[in-house]
Structures are given as C-alpha cells and as structure tokens.
Enzyme design. Structure first.
Site, short mmCIF file in Angstrom:
data_model
loop_
_atom_site.label_atom_id
_atom_site.label_comp_id
_atom_site.label_asym_id
_atom_site.label_seq_id
_atom_site.Cartn_x
_atom_site.Cartn_y
_atom_site.Cartn_z
N ASN A 1 0.38 -0.20 6.07
CA ASN A 1 0.92 -0.99 4.96
C ASN A 1 1.56 -2.21 5.60
O ASN A 1 2.32 -2.09 6.55
CB ASN A 1 1.98 -0.18 4.19
CG ASN A 1 2.59 -1.01 3.06
OD1 ASN A 1 1.97 -1.96 2.57
ND2 ASN A 1 3.80 -0.67 2.65
N GLY A 2 1.23 -3.41 5.09
CA GLY A 2 1.80 -4.64 5.65
C GLY A 2 0.69 -5.61 6.02
O GLY A 2 -0.44 -5.51 5.53
N LYS B 1 12.78 -17.05 -18.01
CA LYS B 1 13.33 -15.75 -17.57
C LYS B 1 14.37 -15.25 -18.57
O LYS B 1 14.36 -14.11 -18.98
CB LYS B 1 13.97 -15.89 -16.18
CG LYS B 1 13.01 -16.04 -15.04
CD LYS B 1 12.28 -14.78 -14.67
CE LYS B 1 10.93 -14.55 -15.25
NZ LYS B 1 9.90 -15.48 -15.29
N CYS C 1 0.85 -1.19 0.00
CA CYS C 1 0.00 0.00 0.00
C CYS C 1 0.89 1.24 0.00
O CYS C 1 2.07 1.18 0.25
CB CYS C 1 -0.87 -0.01 1.25
SG CYS C 1 -1.82 -1.53 1.41
N ARG D 1 2.61 1.93 -7.94
CA ARG D 1 2.76 0.70 -7.13
C ARG D 1 1.56 -0.23 -7.29
O ARG D 1 1.57 -1.36 -6.82
CB ARG D 1 2.92 1.06 -5.65
CG ARG D 1 4.12 1.89 -5.32
CD ARG D 1 3.91 2.69 -4.05
NE ARG D 1 3.69 1.86 -2.90
CZ ARG D 1 4.61 1.62 -1.97
NH1 ARG D 1 5.79 2.19 -2.09
NH2 ARG D 1 4.37 0.88 -0.93
N GLU E 1 11.52 -22.59 -15.71
CA GLU E 1 11.31 -21.19 -15.31
C GLU E 1 12.57 -20.38 -15.58
O GLU E 1 12.49 -19.25 -16.07
CB GLU E 1 10.90 -21.11 -13.84
CG GLU E 1 10.77 -19.72 -13.27
CD GLU E 1 9.76 -18.84 -14.00
OE1 GLU E 1 8.96 -19.36 -14.81
OE2 GLU E 1 9.80 -17.61 -13.81
N LYS F 1 2.45 -7.54 -19.44
CA LYS F 1 2.47 -8.09 -18.08
C LYS F 1 1.29 -9.05 -17.88
O LYS F 1 1.43 -10.08 -17.25
CB LYS F 1 2.40 -6.96 -17.05
CG LYS F 1 2.41 -7.44 -15.61
CD LYS F 1 3.66 -8.24 -15.29
CE LYS F 1 3.66 -8.80 -13.89
NZ LYS F 1 4.73 -9.79 -13.67
N GLU G 1 12.78 -14.39 -22.14
CA GLU G 1 11.79 -13.31 -22.27
C GLU G 1 12.41 -11.93 -22.07
O GLU G 1 11.84 -10.94 -22.52
CB GLU G 1 10.61 -13.51 -21.34
CG GLU G 1 10.86 -13.31 -19.88
CD GLU G 1 9.57 -13.44 -19.06
OE1 GLU G 1 8.50 -12.97 -19.51
OE2 GLU G 1 9.64 -14.02 -17.98
N TRP H 1 -3.46 -1.78 -1.61
CA TRP H 1 -3.30 -2.98 -2.45
C TRP H 1 -3.85 -4.09 -1.58
O TRP H 1 -3.22 -4.51 -0.61
CB TRP H 1 -1.83 -3.20 -2.79
CG TRP H 1 -1.53 -4.51 -3.44
CD1 TRP H 1 -1.21 -5.69 -2.81
CD2 TRP H 1 -1.53 -4.81 -4.85
NE1 TRP H 1 -1.01 -6.68 -3.73
CE2 TRP H 1 -1.19 -6.18 -4.98
CE3 TRP H 1 -1.77 -4.07 -5.98
CZ2 TRP H 1 -1.11 -6.79 -6.23
CZ3 TRP H 1 -1.68 -4.69 -7.22
CH2 TRP H 1 -1.37 -6.03 -7.35
N HIS I 1 18.44 -37.88 -26.07
CA HIS I 1 17.42 -38.27 -27.06
C HIS I 1 17.23 -37.20 -28.12
O HIS I 1 16.17 -37.11 -28.74
CB HIS I 1 16.10 -38.55 -26.34
CG HIS I 1 16.21 -39.68 -25.37
ND1 HIS I 1 16.26 -41.00 -25.75
CD2 HIS I 1 16.34 -39.68 -24.02
CE1 HIS I 1 16.39 -41.77 -24.68
NE2 HIS I 1 16.44 -41.00 -23.61
C1 AGP Z 1 6.40 -14.65 -16.76
O1 AGP Z 1 7.64 -14.00 -16.51
C2 AGP Z 1 5.66 -14.02 -17.92
N1 AGP Z 1 5.47 -12.62 -17.70
C3 AGP Z 1 4.39 -14.74 -18.30
O2 AGP Z 1 4.74 -16.04 -18.69
C4 AGP Z 1 3.33 -14.86 -17.19
O3 AGP Z 1 3.78 -15.73 -16.18
C5 AGP Z 1 2.04 -15.43 -17.79
O4 AGP Z 1 1.57 -14.51 -18.74
C6 AGP Z 1 0.95 -15.71 -16.74
O5 AGP Z 1 0.56 -14.51 -16.14
P1 AGP Z 1 -0.38 -14.62 -14.84
O6 AGP Z 1 0.43 -15.31 -13.79
O7 AGP Z 1 -0.72 -13.21 -14.49
O8 AGP Z 1 -1.59 -15.43 -15.21
#
Ligand code: AGP
Length: 611
Positions: free
Chosen positions: A105-106, A488, A2, A27, A484, A606, A491, A79, A507
C-alpha cells in the site's frame, strides 16, 4: 489507499484473509487477491472486478481453488495508482520464481529506475505496477533470511509503503514494514497473528493490536512476533486494546469520514507530488511535452469542487505560462458550442472521473478536435479511459460527499501543470520552478500546522452555526478559494453561503450585510492586500462580522477583523492549497454543531452520474 491483510497461525488462512479483505471494502478498491503459503509453495488467486461484479466477489468464487490447509498467507484490495485495474496488476505480486510474494500500500517513488535495473539484470516483469518491483527486489536481496531480504528492499525503495512479504522457503513466516502508510498487527488466540492496513480487518478476531510506527518492521512466525527498526535493532512494543465498534473502526476512530479525509491531506499531497518533482527542479508529469506542443488556449471544465480547482488552474496558467485560459462549469460548457480546435487543451477535472456533465464536456471537446487531459482521483475511471492523457491525484478513496483531499491534490496538480507549461514556454526560469517545487514540499507540514489548531477553528465556527446566511469574499486566487469555502459550508451545514469577488460587494451584495451576517474574508494574496483591506472596512462600516483568514504579515487586516485565523507564510500562488483547510474545518464543525449527517448531506450524492 489499498487494503492489506496477512495471517499466520493454526487455522486455515484463506477464509480469514477473505473476511479481513471484506472488512476493508469501504475504502474503495478495484481489484483483490490472496496468496497462501502451502507445503508445495505459494498459491495465488487475484483479479480485478469484471462486468460490474466487484473484485472481491469474483475472488470469492475462486477461494476453493486455494489449499484449504494453508495456515499462512497475505491478501490485498487494490486502489489503483500506477497501472490500470487489471488481473495482472492486482496484488499479491510474485517474483519470477514464484517463491516470494508481496502486497503493498503506498507509492514507490523510484520504481522506474529500480525496474530498469532489475530488467537489465534479467528480471521479468508482468505488471504495470510500482509494487511488483518490491517482489523482484526481495528475491534479489534474499540469501536465506526473509527479514534481512526485506531490510535490503527497504534500503532501496523511496516513497510511502506498507509492505507485507512472504516466501515459500519460510513456511508460516510473514515480514512487514511501513513508512507513511498504516500497518497494525493483531494478536489473536495464542500463536495467531494478523497484519493489516486497518483495524476493521482484524476486529472480528482480536481487539489486541500492536500499532507499527514509521520505520518499523515486524516478523511473525510459529506463534511468535518480533519488532525491529529498518536496521534490525529490536523495538519493544506494547499491546493496545481496541475499544471501537466496527463502524467507528472503518473511520479509524474518527466520527466522520470527512474529518479523516481532511486530516489525510498532508499525506495525500505528499503522494500526489511524489515522483513528479525531482530534486533538480524538473517536473515529470508522465506526459511528453509533445502532447502540449502548439497549444494556444486552455479550457478547464468541471463541476462543483472540481470546477473550483479549475479556477485556480486557470489563474496559475495565465500568471505563470502566459497562456490564455478559461474555466467553465461542465454543464454549461457542453451546451454552448464552445470554440475548440486542435490547438485547444481541455482539462477535465473530476475526482470520481464519472460525473455525467464533465464526461459530456470531455466528449464534446474530443468531437471538436481539442486535446483532452483528465485530472482525476480514480484510475480506470471513464474520464481516465476517454481522455487523451490523464494526471492522477493520489489522494486515495474519498468517501465523504464533501470533497476535501481531492480538491487540495487537484490544486497541486494544477500548480504542477501550470509550472510545467510555463517552463516549456520559457515563461518561468528554472530557479523559480525549483523554488516553487521546494515550497510545495513544505505544504504538507504547513497544513499539519493548521490541522493542529483545529480547536481555534471549532471556536471560530460557533457564530456560523446560528446564522442563516454567510458570505465568503476574496480577490484573485482568494476568490476561487472563497467559492470552494462557501460550497463546503452550504453543502454540509445547509447555511445559505455565497462567495463573491470582494470587489463586487458594493455592486449589490453589500445590501445584505448586517450585524447578523458573518463575512469570511480570504486575504492571502499579497498583491491585492490593500484592496482586500478596504473591502473589510466596507463590511465593518455596515456592522458586518468579519472572520479573516490571513497571512502572518497582514497585521492591519487582522486588526480590522472581528476574528482572524493565521495561515503559515506561503507564496500567493500556492496559498490556495493551504487556505482552504481552515474553511473545510469551519464547515465541518458548523455542520456537526447543527446535527447534520456530515458524510452524507441531504439531497446530495458523492458522484453525480446523471445530468
Ligand atoms: C464537492 O464537495 C461536491 N461533492 C461536488 O460539488 C463535487 O465536487 C462535484 O459533484 C464533482 O464531482 P467529481 O469531482 O467527482 O466530478
């Protein structure tokens, strides 16, 4: 997280507070409010957003209802963590008399027992929030001195907090305190003081700030400021001159939100665990065991990072609870006519709670009669509203496109869920659960240890910045982390990074391994150590360059690799929560070195709200 702004000085407070809150909008928030100290008492306006209009815009339309002459007050952007985004749940919160106001906040971990005690004493609560407890507690401790009353509150509440309080009985006075949540004091023109959760809120008015440390309190009134500890012992503090510009200040001085959010992971993990793992080894998910009764199969669904979190969830669930489970990419799950019924639990994982494919999978599951549990970081999100039950990660707003703290807190939720179900099914003895919970409490510090070695990771990232391809390999949970880690890197650095189950290399993929191909090996799973060691030797036999992320006792593997990064000692099942952190930083430093827009990588959003 927050946003908090307080002001005490000689100018009208309302416009200064509102402007400060606007500087904290980045934020992320869902509701907002301002309370002013006027001669006739406290005046309050607060609201959630409504009909697509942001909460601050709604609040801005009501500012003129507040007394223009008031020269002290507090403001807040919320938030949501405990309690939906509603007008009533918005801050500031007042006690029943309306003479005390607080913003917070917290997370107040012990708010439930405190609320029960206060209710039994006749205090009437209006909201669903943990924060409102602080308002009534303040009133209950007040006996003429606001700072002393706040100290009484601090002695009772547990968890993380930045609190700013005021009382109609003390015109012009604000008192504040912090533990595990940021708070600064801006020293304005003579006699003016601002209290805020973040520098951007005060930067337009002053660059002279005092930074409050954990365990410190501040009181501003009548042009003076005093600092103490929670016991009231004076603290001498000096002014820091802020040299950042406004944009840098939004990132608290970080160059990118992504690095700020990587660094926020220890606190995000503490917050997400808080209130869910009582000392006695019990797990409180806030969901009754009856919701899970009769579940015979679990399906985790998600996209991208959330899907990768589901892979860990599946493995832990089968390992600990002996429950059949699967993990599916949401965009596949929704079209494959999945076999679901009332005995199936579908866990929809989504940081935003708004990803179109994940929502479609959630709706498909409900249509087929499955029980749906959402795991999301956003209170009030569509997933949280449409699921039968929700487990929130409390990571705070995640702004960088590349997910980091949402992922590690999702893993924490996966572990808690798997342990809870394992215990319910008699598959995990209480002492094992207690030991695992105890280890989970040590994870933030272990991740801080990794974060402290970031220069080593910056060095290890160097060869990657010159490569076009990279492989990540691992077995079992390490494979989920490899996926994962590859996401990272790809992307944000735009390198073609692929993750493979280590046993799959021979394989096919091994044909691509040359001396130019960096291979990042995850080797945290002790049970699969020998097998992973042989995979490293396979790669080395083709002159591949191996960077191994290893445990302290993996000496042979470390010796076989070209480079290693040592993880703290962590049990196999909890290792993924820490093992991803070096990969996040390697991806970050690689992208920075390649000059990419780290927070907003090309072609990506995002939240993918379209299919
Ligand atoms: C992850 O770094 C990416 N930004 C993307 O794969 C993300 O995880 C995916 O779009 C899912 O988003 P969400 O968790 O908001 O559903």
């Amino acid at each position: 997280m927050c946003g908090i702004v307080g002001y005490s000085g000689r100018r009208p407070a309302a416009p200064l507070l509102f402007a400060g809150l606007q500087k904290l909008e980045y934020r992320g928030y869902d509701s907002a409010g301002i309370a002013l100290l006027a001669p006739d008492g406290i005046h309050l306006e607060k609201n959630a957003g409504r009909d697509g209009v942001m909460a601050l815009e709604v609040l801005g339309g009501k500012i003129d209802r507040l007394p223009a002459a008031a020269i002290a007050g507090i403001g807040h952007t919320r938030w949501a963590t405990h309690g939906r985004p509603t007008d009533i749940n918005a801050h500031p919160h007042l006690d029943a008399s309306g003479e005390f106001a607080v913003v917070h906040n917290g997370i107040i971990e012990n708010y439930l027992p405190l609320r029960e005690r206060l209710r039994a004493a006749g205090y009437v609560f209006r909201s669903e929030t943990d924060s409102e407890v602080a308002a009534h507690l303040l009133a209950s401790h007040y006996s003429g001195d606001l700072a002393a009353a706040l100290r009484g509150v601090l002695a009772e509440i547990e968890g993380s907090f930045a609190l700013v309080v005021m009382s109609a009985r003390h015109p012009g006075q604000l008192a504040a305190a912090r533990r595990n949540a940021p708070l600064i004091v801006g020293a304005g023109a003579e006699g003016e003081f601002f209290i805020a959760s973040d520098i951007p809120a005060v930067l337009k008015e002053t660059r002279d700030i005092y930074v409050l440390e954990d365990g410190e309190m501040v009181v501003v009134a009548d042009g003076s400021v005093s600092f103490t500890d929670f016991a009231g012992n004076p603290r001498l503090k000096t002014i820091t001159k802020v040299t950042w510009d406004a944009v840098a200040a939004e990132k608290a001085g970080y160059e990118h939100f992504m690095l700020k959010e990587i660094d926020e992971q220890p606190q995000a993990l503490r917050d997400t665990l808080s209130g869910r793992a009582a000392k006695a080894g019990t797990i409180d998910l806030g969901i009754g065991a009856d919701f899970f009764a009769g579940v015979s199969r679990v399906a985790f669904v998600g996209c991208g990072t959330a899907y990768h979190a589901g892979l860990v969830g599946r493995e832990l669930l089968e390992r600990w609870a002996r429950l059949p489970a699967e993990t599916a990419v949401a965009s596949e799950f929704r079209y494959r006519q999945p076999l679901l019924d009332e005995h199936t639990l579908v866990v929809a994982v989504s940081q935003s709670g708004e990803t179109a494919d994940t929502l479609a999978a959630l709706r498909e599951a409900k249509k087929e009669g499955a029980r749906v549990l959402a795991v999301t970081n956003v209170v009030g999100s569509t997933a949280a509203r449409e699921a039968d039950e929700t487990l929130f990660t409390w990571a705070g707003p995640e702004i960088a496109v590349a997910s980091t703290k949402a992922y590690t807190t999702q893993l924490e939720i996966m572990a808690l869920l798997a342990m809870f179900l394992a215990k319910e099914r008699g598959q995990l003895p209480a002492e094992r659960v207690a030991a695992l919970l105890e280890e989970m409490r040590t994870l933030p510090a272990k991740i801080e240890d990794i974060l402290a070695r970031r220069e080593r990771l910056r060095e290890l990232a160097l060869p990657l910045s010159r490569t076009a391809d990279a492989f990540f390999i691992g077995r079992g949970l390490d494979w989920a982390v490899a996926l994962e880690g590859a996401l990272k890197l790809k992307e944000i650095s735009y390198i073609h990074a692929e993750a493979y189950a280590a046993g799959e290399l021979k394989h096919g993929a091994l044909a691509l391994v040359t001396e130019e191909t960096p291979v990042i090996v995850l080797a945290t799973q002790q049970a699969l150590y020998e097998k992973t060691l042989s995979n490293v030797e396979e790669v080395k036999a083709r002159n591949g360059r191996v960077l191994a992320v290893v445990r302290p006792d993996n000496k042979e593997l470390a010796a076989a690799a070209d480079d290693t990064f040592l993880l703290p000692q962590i049990s196999d099942e909890l290792a993924p929560i820490a093992a991803i952190v070096p990969l996040q930083l390697i991806a970050y430093y690689t992208a920075v070195r390649r000059g990419n827009h780290v927070d907003k990588p090309r072609n990506l959003a995002k939240t993918v709200t379209t299919e």
